[in-house]
Scaffold this active site. Structure first.
Site, PDB file in Angstrom:
ATOM      1  N   SER A 175       0.866  -1.180   0.000  1.00 26.97           N
ATOM      2  CA  SER A 175       0.000   0.000   0.000  1.00 26.97           C
ATOM      3  C   SER A 175       0.905   1.233   0.000  1.00 26.97           C
ATOM      4  CB  SER A 175      -0.918  -0.007   1.236  1.00 26.97           C
ATOM      5  OG  SER A 175      -0.176   0.057   2.429  1.00 26.97           O
ATOM      6  N   HIS A 179      -3.193  -6.328   2.461  1.00 24.95           N
ATOM      7  CA  HIS A 179      -2.265  -7.323   2.995  1.00 24.95           C
ATOM      8  C   HIS A 179      -2.908  -8.684   3.235  1.00 24.95           C
ATOM      9  CE1 HIS A 179       0.300  -3.809   4.744  1.00 24.95           C
ATOM     10  NE2 HIS A 179       0.373  -3.893   3.443  1.00 24.95           N
ATOM     11  N   GLN A 224      -6.586  -1.889   7.149  1.00 21.69           N
ATOM     12  CA  GLN A 224      -5.397  -2.711   6.868  1.00 21.69           C
ATOM     13  C   GLN A 224      -4.795  -3.363   8.108  1.00 21.69           C
ATOM     14  OE1 GLN A 224      -2.292  -1.341   3.859  1.00 21.69           O
ATOM     15  NE2 GLN A 224      -1.150  -1.075   5.747  1.00 21.69           N
ATOM     16  N   GLU A 225      -4.721  -2.627   9.221  1.00 19.69           N
ATOM     17  CA  GLU A 225      -3.995  -3.163  10.373  1.00 19.69           C
ATOM     18  C   GLU A 225      -4.712  -2.881  11.690  1.00 19.69           C
ATOM     19  OE1 GLU A 225       0.057  -1.692  10.163  1.00 19.69           O
ATOM     20  OE2 GLU A 225       0.058  -1.918   7.983  1.00 19.69           O
ATOM     21  N   GLU A 277       1.793  -9.607   6.898  1.00 14.07           N
ATOM     22  CA  GLU A 277       2.611  -9.207   8.046  1.00 14.07           C
ATOM     23  C   GLU A 277       2.492 -10.191   9.201  1.00 14.07           C
ATOM     24  OE1 GLU A 277       1.923  -5.055   8.887  1.00 14.07           O
ATOM     25  OE2 GLU A 277       2.808  -4.456   6.972  1.00 14.07           O
ATOM     26  N   ASP A 280      -4.109   1.042  11.780  1.00 11.91           N
ATOM     27  CA  ASP A 280      -3.669   1.660  10.529  1.00 11.91           C
ATOM     28  C   ASP A 280      -4.681   1.298   9.453  1.00 11.91           C
ATOM     29  OD1 ASP A 280      -2.582   2.666   8.275  1.00 11.91           O
ATOM     30  OD2 ASP A 280      -0.795   1.383   8.239  1.00 11.91           O
ATOM     31  N   GLU A 311      -3.169   5.552  12.480  1.00 10.36           N
ATOM     32  CA  GLU A 311      -2.286   5.921  11.364  1.00 10.36           C
ATOM     33  C   GLU A 311      -3.088   5.944  10.069  1.00 10.36           C
ATOM     34  OE1 GLU A 311       0.983   3.148  11.103  1.00 10.36           O
ATOM     35  OE2 GLU A 311       1.082   3.337   8.940  1.00 10.36           O
ATOM     36  N   ASP A 339       1.529   8.292   7.563  1.00 11.32           N
ATOM     37  CA  ASP A 339       2.410   7.364   6.835  1.00 11.32           C
ATOM     38  C   ASP A 339       2.398   7.765   5.358  1.00 11.32           C
ATOM     39  OD1 ASP A 339       3.641   5.241   5.570  1.00 11.32           O
ATOM     40  OD2 ASP A 339       2.105   3.766   6.032  1.00 11.32           O
ATOM     41  N   LYS A 383       9.760   5.184   7.481  1.00 10.26           N
ATOM     42  CA  LYS A 383      10.120   4.041   6.640  1.00 10.26           C
ATOM     43  C   LYS A 383      11.285   4.474   5.751  1.00 10.26           C
ATOM     44  CE  LYS A 383       5.478   2.020   6.017  1.00 10.26           C
ATOM     45  NZ  LYS A 383       4.235   2.169   5.205  1.00 10.26           N
ATOM     46  N   HIS A 407       8.613  -1.225   9.479  1.00  5.19           N
ATOM     47  CA  HIS A 407       8.903  -2.184   8.401  1.00  5.19           C
ATOM     48  C   HIS A 407       8.038  -1.844   7.180  1.00  5.19           C
ATOM     49  CE1 HIS A 407       5.256  -4.928   9.544  1.00  5.19           C
ATOM     50  NE2 HIS A 407       4.967  -3.656   9.593  1.00  5.19           N
ATOM     51  N   LYS A 409       6.864  -0.421  14.540  1.00  2.00           N
ATOM     52  CA  LYS A 409       5.800  -1.227  13.941  1.00  2.00           C
ATOM     53  C   LYS A 409       6.491  -2.270  13.088  1.00  2.00           C
ATOM     54  CE  LYS A 409       2.887   0.098  10.640  1.00  2.00           C
ATOM     55  NZ  LYS A 409       1.699   0.496   9.859  1.00  2.00           N
TER      56      LYS A 409
HETATM   57  P1  PGA Z   1       3.048  -1.203   3.139  1.00  8.78           P
HETATM   58  O1  PGA Z   1       2.125  -1.150   4.425  1.00  8.78           O
HETATM   59  O2  PGA Z   1       4.410  -1.592   3.519  1.00  8.78           O
HETATM   60  O3  PGA Z   1       2.345  -2.235   2.271  1.00  8.78           O
HETATM   61  O4  PGA Z   1       2.991   0.174   2.519  1.00  8.78           O
HETATM   62  C1  PGA Z   1       2.585  -0.754   5.681  1.00  8.78           C
HETATM   63  C2  PGA Z   1       1.842   0.439   6.182  1.00  8.78           C
HETATM   64  O5  PGA Z   1       0.926   0.968   5.511  1.00  8.78           O
HETATM   65  O6  PGA Z   1       2.160   0.924   7.258  1.00  8.78           O
HETATM   66 ZN    ZN Z   2       0.598   2.637   7.110  1.00  5.93          ZN
END
Ligand code: PGA
Ligand code: ZN
Length: 439
Positions: free
Chosen positions: A52, A165, A173-174, A215, A252, A295, A322, A347, A375, A398
């Protein structure tokens, strides 16, 4: 002898740089770079890759050659290291990270690393740091963070994987657990692992699949965020922990992924929602669950929406950018100027060099923004982000769930650092989420 050469005497120099194509945790090609120094150090770094990805990230160079790896090969980035970047670095002091990174940036010459690839640049940049630390015979966190670096990060552990994911149907997503009541990072890992396994048993008993997403978190069939949050609370309790005080929750949503033409689609495909309605959803969620961090609650260019989200929740909840900030100083500065968000996800591959990454962390800290080292969903065994989290004193990391080596190796590295630090090690726990200095 000149002062310059006296100073240079005995310094570890870069003797060789070599890149090759390897695979990441999704089985897609990525770049591995080895740097060798005159002190006999030979160290490798491997570059992660997102799914993403934010539109404003530095460019990951792919071959686009349909005959190999569905076009995802990285031979061009590998050649950029072996033919251009590597030879230009030979003879430089390996401990002078800023000089090395500035050279990499100049050789690429583009505003977003599209010429030689952020994957090429970052591989060299991180392998350089690793080789420097090894040459000086100190741990990477010590080399990068100096003699007083001793703060371990509180992990946000992604035990329910959704969005891009996983295939479970959840758009968010998370959904992460945050063991902020643990006394140390090793205990935080244990709290997390026990809760992850308790969640697995709950899912199994409910007839849900216990397969994991990118993940390492479960990817159950869920329709709503509420279902996911209820599951997390049950799992925390089933593992014997107190919801909120011992283990809290972080989200997230990666909302860019379900944003289209000015509207959000967090549930059914035909149900459009405005930014204001999204903010109301988060307000409600924060009131009913111990959510300490959100996030990418809104899309990467919805600055107005972000402003409302920060105004509504920023005084008590961590609001992390992010895809919004993409570890980019210019975008972060816009956020600081506008009072948007109060934390940034860090990141290294979003920006492409270690120096720029560390500069963004410094900018964030100066403005009172918290930093979360992170990560990518496509990872390797490279554990650099664990050392970076300690080196920067970020206080948060994270790095995925409590399964799959690509995630676990970072936790194992954090526990090794904690052991190396001994009595000096500090785990910030709840303080990592305490009132932000700027609010
Ligand atoms: P990505 O997802 O590494 O697929 O971008 C991680 C995130 O969105 O924090
Ligand atoms: Zn993110």
């Amino acid at each position: 002898m000149s002062l310059e050469s006296l100073r240079g005497a005995g310094r570890p120099l870069i003797e060789g740089v070599h890149a090759r194509e390897v695979l990441d945790s999704r089985g897609n090609p990525t770049v591995a770079v080895t740097v060798a120094t005159s002190f006999g150090a030979v160290e490798e770094a491997m570059v992660p890759s997102g799914a993403s990805t934010g539109a404003f990230e530095a460019v990951e160079l792919r071959d686009d050659d349909g005959a190999r790896y569905q076009g995802k090969g990285v031979r061009k980035a590998v050649a950029a290291v072996n033919d251009i970047l590597g030879p230009a670095l030979e003879g430089l002091d390996v401990t002078n990270q800023r000089e090395v990174d500035e050279k990499l940036i100049a050789l690429d010459g583009s505003p977003n690393k599209a010429a030689l690839g952020a994957n090429a640049l970052l591989g060299v940049s991180i392998a350089t740091a690793r080789a420097a630390a090894a040459s000086l015979n100190v741990s990477l966190f010590r080399f990068l963070g100096g003699p007083t670096a001793s703060t371990l990060p509180v992990p946000m552990m992604n035990v329910i994987n959704g969005g891009k994911h996983a295939q479970g149907g959840l758009q968010f997503q998370e959904c992460m657990i945050v063991p902020l009541g643990a006394p140390s990072v090793s205990e935080a890992v244990r709290y997390g692992s026990e809760t992850f396994h308790a969640l697995g048993r709950l899912l199994h008993d409910a007839g849900q699949p216990t397969l994991v997403g990118d993940e390492g978190g479960y990817a159950p069939r869920l329709d709503t965020l509420d279902q996911a949050l209820q599951l997390l609370c049950k799992a925390i309790e089933a593992a014997g922990y107190k919801v909120g005080t011992e283990i809290a929750i972080a989200l997230d949503p990666a909302a860019t992924e379900f944003f289209q033409d000015g509207k959000y689609y967090p549930g059914a495909k035909d149900k459009a929602v405005t930014a204001d309605q999204m903010v109301a959803v988060y307000k409600d969620v924060v009131a009913r669950y111990p959510v300490v961090s959100i996030e990418d609650g809104l899309s990467e260019d919805d600055w107005d929406g972000w402003s409302k989200l920060t105004a509504a929740l920023g005084d008590k909840t961590q609001i992390v950018g992010d895809d919004l900030f993409v570890t980019n100083a210019k975008r972060l500065q816009r956020g600081i100027d506008g009072g948007i968000a109060n934390a940034i996800l860090i990141k290294p591959n979003q920006i492409g060099t270690l120096t720029e990454t560390l500069d963004v962390v410094e900018l964030a800290h100066q403005a009172g923004y918290r930093c979360v080292l992170s990560h990518r969903s496509g990872e390797t065994g490279d554990t650099t982000i664990a050392d970076l989290a300690v080196a920067t004193g970020a206080g948060q990391i994270k790095t995925g769930s409590l399964s799959r080596s690509d995630r676990i190796e970072k936790y194992n590295r954090l526990m090794a650092i904690e052991e190396e630090l001994g009595e000096a090690a500090r785990y910030p726990g709840r303080d990592a989420f305490a009132a932000l200095s700027r609010v």
